[in-house]
Design an enzyme around this catalytic site. Structure first.
Site, mmCIF file in Angstrom:
data_model
loop_
_atom_site.group_PDB
_atom_site.id
_atom_site.type_symbol
_atom_site.label_atom_id
_atom_site.label_comp_id
_atom_site.label_asym_id
_atom_site.label_seq_id
_atom_site.Cartn_x
_atom_site.Cartn_y
_atom_site.Cartn_z
ATOM 1 N N SER A 98 0.771 -1.203 -0.085
ATOM 2 C CA SER A 98 0.140 -0.049 -0.014
ATOM 3 C C SER A 98 0.777 1.328 0.022
ATOM 4 O O SER A 98 0.338 2.375 -0.052
ATOM 5 C CB SER A 98 -1.000 0.115 1.075
ATOM 6 O OG SER A 98 -1.975 -0.787 0.833
ATOM 7 N N LYS A 101 0.007 3.764 -2.658
ATOM 8 C CA LYS A 101 -0.969 4.839 -2.667
ATOM 9 C C LYS A 101 -0.167 6.302 -2.365
ATOM 10 O O LYS A 101 -0.955 7.186 -2.549
ATOM 11 C CB LYS A 101 -1.765 4.478 -1.361
ATOM 12 C CG LYS A 101 -2.760 3.325 -1.556
ATOM 13 C CD LYS A 101 -3.445 3.112 -0.211
ATOM 14 C CE LYS A 101 -4.336 1.972 -0.361
ATOM 15 N NZ LYS A 101 -4.078 0.854 -0.254
ATOM 16 N N SER A 153 -5.935 3.567 4.325
ATOM 17 C CA SER A 153 -5.438 2.391 3.412
ATOM 18 C C SER A 153 -6.807 1.915 2.446
ATOM 19 O O SER A 153 -6.582 0.752 2.385
ATOM 20 C CB SER A 153 -4.450 1.364 3.852
ATOM 21 O OG SER A 153 -3.625 0.944 2.781
#
Length: 408
Positions: A98, A101, A153
């Site tokens: 993640s 991102k 997230s």
């Protein structure tokens, strides 16, 4: 909305130009003789090349005891200078999870307005794993959606951001990869916006540091990633959602102020974290780190304790004199030079002047005459242009013509 669409279209064209420029440039900056003269047609390429060279600095060697860490790959960077203070398999390609991102948020903030209303599509709502549990047709402001993607997230939020900004996730991914390359992230390839495991989805500790450093220059990015807890407001339906940041370093390290966690089976536990102490901000990346928060804290504390930022020159400071054929010409720089190094190795820093213009006249005021290189031992850390302080022209001589005769 029309103006916004043109802005995004222009951004795409700009990134294309950057791509072409990068592919046209020799990746080894400054690989030339000190006596060589740069052709005017090469100046634009050299400008792009210089900006890229600043982004791809290699980790400097450091002395002293570096903390043992559990991470498979790691980087410690000074945010202000971009210098690498510690590196472990910094360029090894790994699943970024993640931490992907970070780039999604950067483009969302750069290409969209905070108050734009995003309508969640069925595709975005169907994304699984860590999510905001979005439903098709829900409406929410773009800034709130980016906050949900970074703090909680939300994988679904990332797809919704991409579709809103670019029309499709596929188009948004092209922009993500172009932007990454423009920042100097040469070992990164995104195939989704959220970091879910895919075979060809990868990055490196070094590349993630470059992207995070760029993001930290965006005030809204910094404001979002430093939040411990917050809430976001949905427009339709009219509800609030509480969020708690997955970055535990924000709770257990008083100087922490960002950035993003990431966890998948393939990637392991990952963390990109920033911290500011006494006005100096450092950035750490640890990938596949069983003790990611412990690793990050150790490296940040080591960086604050055993490294420092040294100012070598100030703006407008006269550096040297260009040896023209008539008289020396003072040269100066237009930007300060700061370098971050190990405290015990500060004496390894050296500067070298390289002239790029022949010694012939004229010399125009403000003309680039060479560059000042910063070296740390055998490693070049930086290079900035040198400009003439004043104009020097050839003396105009009175040419006297004497009549003469070849005879009658």
């Amino acid at each position: 909305m029309i103006r916004l669409k043109w802005t995004r279209a222009g951004y795409r064209v700009f990134l294309c130009i950057i791509m072409i420029s990068l592919l046209s440039v020799n990746p080894v900056y400054g690989a030339q003789s000190s006596s060589s003269v740069q052709k005017s047609s090469q100046k634009s390429l050299k400008t792009v090349q210089k900006s890229v060279s600043k982004s791809v600095k290699k980790p400097a060697e450091v002395l002293g005891v570096v903390p043992r860490i559990t991470a498979d790959a790691a980087v410690l960077m000074d945010v202000a200078t971009g210098d690498i203070l510690f590196g472990k398999q910094a360029h090894k390609r790994r699943p970024p999870a993640s931490t992907t991102k970070i780039m999604t948020a950067i483009l969302g903030l750069e290409l969209g307005r905070p108050d734009e209303i995003v309508t969640v599509s069925s595709k975005a709502a169907a994304v699984g794993e860590s999510t905001l549990n979005l439903d098709p047709g829900e409406k929410i402001n773009l800034y709130e959606l980016i906050t949900g993607a970074m703090v909680r997230s939300g994988n679904d939020a990332c797809v919704a951001i991409a579709e809103h900004i670019a029309g499709s996730e596929e188009q948004f991914l092209k922009w993500m990869n172009w932007k990454a390359l423009a920042l100097g992230a040469q070992n990164t390839n995104f195939v989704n916006t959220n970091g879910l495991p895919r075979k060809e989805h990868y990055s490196t500790a070094y590349d993630l540091a470059l992207m995070a450093r760029y993001g930290l220059q965006i005030p809204q990015f910094l404001s979002i990633t430093r939040l411990k807890e917050t809430e976001i407001h949905f427009i339709e339906p009219d509800v609030l959602m509480d969020l708690r940041n997955t970055n535990k370093l924000l709770w257990n390290y008083p100087f922490a102020d960002g950035v993003k966690t990431g966890t998948t089976t393939a990637a392991g536990k990952c963390l990109v974290a920033s911290a500011t102490k006494e006005g100096r901000q450092l950035l750490v990346v640890v990938l596949n780190a069983p003790d990611r928060f412990g690793d990050a804290k150790k490296l940040l504390e080591w960086g604050f304790e055993y490294t420092e930022t040294v100012r070598l020159t100030n703006v407008g400071e006269l550096i040297n004199e260009f040896p023209s054929v008539v008289k020396p010409v003072p040269v100066f720089i237009k930007e300060p030079i700061d370098v971050s190094v190990s405290k015990v190795e500060r004496d390894k820093l050296q500067t070298r002047v390289v002239w790029e213009k022949a010694t012939n006249l004229p010399v125009r005021a403000g003309e680039r005459l060479g560059r000042l290189e910063v070296w740390f031992g055998e490693q070049k850390l930086n290079s900035v242009p040198l400009f003439s302080e004043n104009e020097v022209v050839k003396n105009r001589s009175l040419i006297r013509l004497f009549p003469f005769s070849l005879g009658k």
